[in-house]
Design an enzyme around this catalytic site. Structure first.
Site, PDB file in Angstrom:
ATOM      1  N   THR A  41     138.907  23.463 -16.114  1.00 29.00           N
ATOM      2  CA  THR A  41     138.310  22.440 -15.527  1.00 29.00           C
ATOM      3  C   THR A  41     136.956  21.756 -16.261  1.00 29.00           C
ATOM      4  O   THR A  41     136.662  20.561 -16.398  1.00 29.00           O
ATOM      5  CB  THR A  41     137.639  22.779 -13.923  1.00 29.00           C
ATOM      6  OG1 THR A  41     138.699  22.943 -13.133  1.00 29.00           O
ATOM      7  CG2 THR A  41     136.811  21.485 -13.525  1.00 29.00           C
ATOM      8  N   SER A  97     143.907  26.944 -16.778  1.00 31.96           N
ATOM      9  CA  SER A  97     143.898  28.449 -16.851  1.00 31.96           C
ATOM     10  C   SER A  97     145.152  29.281 -16.229  1.00 31.96           C
ATOM     11  O   SER A  97     145.428  30.428 -16.184  1.00 31.96           O
ATOM     12  CB  SER A  97     142.668  29.529 -16.723  1.00 31.96           C
ATOM     13  OG  SER A  97     142.511  29.528 -15.383  1.00 31.96           O
ATOM     14  N   THR A 110     138.467  28.849 -14.592  1.00 30.23           N
ATOM     15  CA  THR A 110     137.708  29.826 -13.536  1.00 30.23           C
ATOM     16  C   THR A 110     139.180  30.675 -13.069  1.00 30.23           C
ATOM     17  O   THR A 110     138.635  31.635 -12.506  1.00 30.23           O
ATOM     18  CB  THR A 110     136.658  29.071 -12.441  1.00 30.23           C
ATOM     19  OG1 THR A 110     137.545  28.231 -11.717  1.00 30.23           O
ATOM     20  CG2 THR A 110     135.758  28.390 -13.379  1.00 30.23           C
ATOM     21  N   ASP A 111     140.187  29.855 -12.755  1.00 28.16           N
ATOM     22  CA  ASP A 111     141.251  30.343 -11.904  1.00 28.16           C
ATOM     23  C   ASP A 111     141.629  31.799 -12.426  1.00 28.16           C
ATOM     24  O   ASP A 111     141.969  32.579 -11.383  1.00 28.16           O
ATOM     25  CB  ASP A 111     142.477  29.514 -11.593  1.00 28.16           C
ATOM     26  CG  ASP A 111     141.945  28.341 -10.891  1.00 28.16           C
ATOM     27  OD1 ASP A 111     141.016  28.427 -10.331  1.00 28.16           O
ATOM     28  OD2 ASP A 111     142.818  27.158 -10.944  1.00 28.16           O
TER      29      ASP A 111
HETATM   30  N1  LIG Z   1     137.671  25.531 -12.198  1.00 31.79           N
HETATM   31  C1  LIG Z   1     138.557  25.863 -13.009  1.00 31.79           C
HETATM   32  O1  LIG Z   1     138.562  25.833 -14.193  1.00 31.79           O
HETATM   33  C2  LIG Z   1     139.896  25.948 -12.293  1.00 31.79           C
HETATM   34  C3  LIG Z   1     141.164  25.279 -13.418  1.00 31.79           C
HETATM   35  N2  LIG Z   1     142.546  25.019 -12.492  1.00 31.79           N
HETATM   36  C4  LIG Z   1     141.493  26.484 -14.294  1.00 31.79           C
HETATM   37  O2  LIG Z   1     141.428  27.451 -13.827  1.00 31.79           O
HETATM   38  O3  LIG Z   1     141.489  26.005 -15.356  1.00 31.79           O
END
Ligand SMILES: NC(=O)C[C@H](N)C(=O)O
Length: 347
Positions: free
Chosen positions: A14, A56, A87-88
């Site tokens: 993100t 991710s 973050t995922d």
């Molecule tokens: N907050 C994030 O980074 C979520 C995103 N979908 C990822 O994991 O790439």
């Protein structure tokens, strides 16, 4: 004083994402991201490498190896590393890097954000700044996640919230530090994790590095009535099952149909495969000895105990251990070593 040299390894997430009509997806490069936070230039001399630029969700074990190689190719040229990551699945990657690059005297810090860097209300700027700050700290080492003002050992993180800026918690282990704006507050002077030979500390100036993983690891969550024939269905495709048991370690005798679980699990491990027992309860871990519905699995060859490790760390550690050896006793030994604070020594 000369500034420390930090390598930023950008992978997407993100933090790098933009909305271009189909939902958020990574668009900004690592170089572009650093321009949003010019203050990092006061902290360190920064170089950027773009390992990939993906959500991710799409990270696979082969990508973990790619990130580890990107770090190791430049290990001698830098004082620390910051990995920008979605973050995922950040907790998985942080755990995997903890096993692939062990006892690193130089810090490898993962971060990302809940909102894109270009968003008006982003958390990305502070997370990037604080991660670089932590990577320049003289007492920082090994793999960690710095996010939302806390620093978590790379094996102990869990994404706990899908939206809030304090997305990660440290599971069954205290955070390594808090970061208040630009001040690092260590929660305790940590004794560092034991090496495989039982010794402590970071005496070497290079980490112990591994380059192989076995991705044929399946995480199976027990639900009431689950048919134990799932084990024979998984056998052709997987070398290990991580079983998320009930409570402190309960495995039912029987599903609604099918043979009893004990037969299914024993024949799984007796065929040379690995089963790792863990719990689906988020905190405090497993003890198979407590209830009758668990004790039969407490001391059977090939059945490992996940203790108080996170599910993410168990997945990565099982892939790492099976990547090094197919000998069940050796897998068990590797799995039971404490690495980067991943398990408490109480078992
Ligand atoms: N907050 C994030 O980074 C979520 C995103 N979908 C990822 O994991 O790439």
């Amino acid at each position: 004083m000369t500034k420390k040299r930090i390598l930023l390894v950008a992978t997407g997430g993100t933090i790098a994402s933009k909305e271009e009509g189909n939902g958020l997806s990574p668009a900004l490069s690592g170089e572009e991201l650093t321009r949003y936070v010019p203050e990092v230039a006061d902290l360190a001399t920064l170089d950027v490498k773009q390992a990939m630029n993906i959500d991710s969700t799409n990270m696979r074990p082969s990508d973990w190896l790619r990130v580890a190689r990107t770090i190791m190719e430049s290990y001698d040229d830098y004082d620390g590393f910051v990995v920008l990551h979605g973050t995922d699945t950040m907790a998985y990657t942080a755990a995997a890097l903890s096993y692939l690059i062990q006892h690193s005297p130089k810090p490898i810090v993962l971060t990302g954000s809940q909102r894109p860097m270009a968003s008006a209300f982003t958390d990305a700027k502070l997370n990037l700044y604080q991660s670089v700050l932590y990577a320049t700290d003289d007492d920082a080492r090994d793999v960690s996640i710095a996010f939302g003002g806390i620093v978590i050992a790379g094996t102990r993180a869990r994404k706990q919230r899908t939206m809030s800026f304090n997305a990660f918690t440290s599971v069954n282990f205290p955070p390594l530090a808090y970061i208040r704006t630009d001040r690092i507050v260590r929660s305790a002077p940590f004794a560092h994790a034991r090496k495989a030979d039982g010794s402590r500390g970071h005496t070497a100036d290079r980490p112990v590095v591994y380059d192989k993983l076995d991705p044929r690891v399946f995480a199976l969550k027990l639900t009431p009535g689950l048919d134990s024939r799932i084990f024979s269905a998984l056998a052709p495709s997987y070398d290990a099952v991580i079983l998320e048991t009930f409570g402190i370690g309960g495995i039912p005798e029987q599903g609604e149909t099918g043979p009893c679980f004990q037969d299914a699990i024993y024949s799984w491990v007796d065929s040379g495969r690995i089963a790792v027992m863990t719990t689906q309860v988020p905190e405090e871990g497993l003890d198979l000895g407590v209830y009758e519905v668990g004790r039969a699995y407490a001391n059977h060859p090939g059945i490992l105990r996940g203790a108080d490790m996170t599910p993410e760390a168990i997945v990565a550690k099982t892939m790492w251990a099976l990547g090094q050896t197919r000998d069940v006793a050796e897998v068990e030994h590797l799995f039971n070593c404490e690495i980067n604070h991943d398990r408490s020594p109480f078992e």
